[in-house]
Scaffold this active site. Sequence first.
Site, PDB file in Angstrom:
ATOM      1  N   LYS A  88      47.044  19.289  80.064  1.00 45.15           N
ATOM      2  CA  LYS A  88      48.443  18.875  79.871  1.00 45.15           C
ATOM      3  C   LYS A  88      48.792  18.868  78.380  1.00 45.15           C
ATOM      4  O   LYS A  88      47.907  18.897  77.523  1.00 45.15           O
ATOM      5  CB  LYS A  88      48.674  17.501  80.482  1.00 45.15           C
ATOM      6  CG  LYS A  88      47.903  16.373  79.815  1.00 45.15           C
ATOM      7  CD  LYS A  88      47.906  15.122  80.675  1.00 45.15           C
ATOM      8  CE  LYS A  88      47.120  14.028  79.971  1.00 45.15           C
ATOM      9  NZ  LYS A  88      46.752  12.945  80.883  1.00 45.15           N
ATOM     10  N   TYR A 115      60.324  11.949  48.914  1.00 47.48           N
ATOM     11  CA  TYR A 115      61.452  11.062  49.258  1.00 47.48           C
ATOM     12  C   TYR A 115      61.145   9.620  48.870  1.00 47.48           C
ATOM     13  O   TYR A 115      60.055   9.099  49.147  1.00 47.48           O
ATOM     14  CB  TYR A 115      61.705  11.098  50.761  1.00 47.48           C
ATOM     15  CG  TYR A 115      62.385  12.359  51.234  1.00 47.48           C
ATOM     16  CD1 TYR A 115      63.698  12.654  50.867  1.00 47.48           C
ATOM     17  CD2 TYR A 115      61.708  13.251  52.054  1.00 47.48           C
ATOM     18  CE1 TYR A 115      64.315  13.815  51.317  1.00 47.48           C
ATOM     19  CE2 TYR A 115      62.314  14.407  52.506  1.00 47.48           C
ATOM     20  CZ  TYR A 115      63.619  14.688  52.133  1.00 47.48           C
ATOM     21  OH  TYR A 115      64.226  15.836  52.578  1.00 47.48           O
TER      22      TYR A 115
HETATM   23  C1  PLP Z   1      45.331  12.723  80.890  1.00 48.62           C
HETATM   24  C2  PLP Z   1      44.638  12.425  82.146  1.00 48.62           C
HETATM   25  C3  PLP Z   1      43.256  12.633  82.265  1.00 48.62           C
HETATM   26  C4  PLP Z   1      42.378  13.034  81.098  1.00 48.62           C
HETATM   27  O1  PLP Z   1      42.187  11.927  80.232  1.00 48.62           O
HETATM   28  P1  PLP Z   1      41.203  12.012  78.980  1.00 48.62           P
HETATM   29  O2  PLP Z   1      41.162  10.625  78.457  1.00 48.62           O
HETATM   30  O3  PLP Z   1      41.831  12.957  78.000  1.00 48.62           O
HETATM   31  O4  PLP Z   1      39.900  12.498  79.462  1.00 48.62           O
HETATM   32  C5  PLP Z   1      42.680  12.441  83.526  1.00 48.62           C
HETATM   33  N1  PLP Z   1      43.425  12.042  84.574  1.00 48.62           N
HETATM   34  C6  PLP Z   1      44.762  11.813  84.490  1.00 48.62           C
HETATM   35  C7  PLP Z   1      45.518  11.356  85.693  1.00 48.62           C
HETATM   36  C8  PLP Z   1      45.402  11.971  83.275  1.00 48.62           C
HETATM   37  O5  PLP Z   1      46.710  11.725  83.176  1.00 48.62           O
END
Ligand code: PLP
Length: 388
Positions: free
Chosen positions: A37, A263
Amino acid sequence: MQRRHRAWAEIDLAAFRHNLAVARARAGRAAVWPVLKANAYGHGAAVLAAACEEQGVPRLGVGDSSEALELRESGIRAPLLVLGTAIDAELPALLRHQVEVGVHSEGRAHDLGRAARAAGCVLGVHLKIDTGMTRLGVLPEAALRVAGAVRDEAGLELRGVMSHFAALDGYHDPATLEQERRLRQVVADLRQAGIAVPAVHCANSAALYSADPLYGDAVRPGIALYGVLPPALAPSDALRPVLSLHAQVVFLKDVSAGTGVGYGSLWRAPQDCRIATLPIGYADGVPYRLGAGGRGSVLIHGRRCAVVGAISMDYCCVDLGPVRGVKVGDTATLLGEDGDERILAQEVASACDTIPYEITCSIGSRVRRVYRNMAPAPADPAPVSTQA
Ligand SMILES: *Cc1c(COP(=O)(O)O)cnc(C)c1O
């Protein structure tokens, strides 16, 4: 030659394959479903998904339908699972591209089933159980009812039962074991009621790297595959950071003591010094907070140099200190190694009171992704150690 770019992230696919192999060794008989993701946590989802497919992973996790669509358009055929939920507007795309989704209420199961029937296809769903995270998911006591609704919908097929852990340090926190216990109970109840549960999955990176053996038929690691362990766990040499972040020096300026930089002149040169300007700013993922109060450094010529002044949208400035001989076009490293020095995402995250996830996810679209070791070496050695 990467210095054609103002700012670039190097993504080392050999490191990614290594981390995947380490995860597989730790997962034992459970399958590894990489989580890609947020553009694979900033690393570039399409390329990493292709690497995953080539390594034979059975399923990939994404955040929403647009991410799933991007992967399908890049030719990814592996099953995809939207890990959370979908909004109604996403359903046509999910159905068209055969993307699985979590389901967390009876009403939702009927909505999905109706949409699938109308489209004349079958949608794979994963029953999402809230065992303690609260964010999404059906409570254990309602799980049987929702599973029944899924079973009764001709357009739906139950592909898994899932939960997500809230603890930052996985099984080091007793709350994780309690979440697992609730999930086991739900699975037992479903099976008792004659509902076939094809795959149970709950472990994220923190769980995978804090317990052995694990519960479940599959694990869903994200961050560990990118070579970063969740910050609540002890760092591990078993994993290799996949991403490094660089910019080239575009300007050099000698300033005298008292000169304000950036800035608000939030930083003034305490003595005469040489300032290097880098064409990378907060729009590219350099945290704004890194500019305040000497929190940040970058590597130039293998030495640490302080980030000074406020980070701008497109630029930031560095005090070269004692480092001599820097020229326009030289490489500055914001994440990664240069000589004997290295800067990890975790270090930047701690300096800015955030988590390493946010550091890599925030790397902007202007930063060119440059991929290394796209093709596996003929004899990629198996990882020597599975200890994290
Ligand atoms: C993002 C996510 C993961 C992976 O989590 P990590 O901490 O990056 O290993 C696994 N399951 C779900 C439902 C997630 O949203």
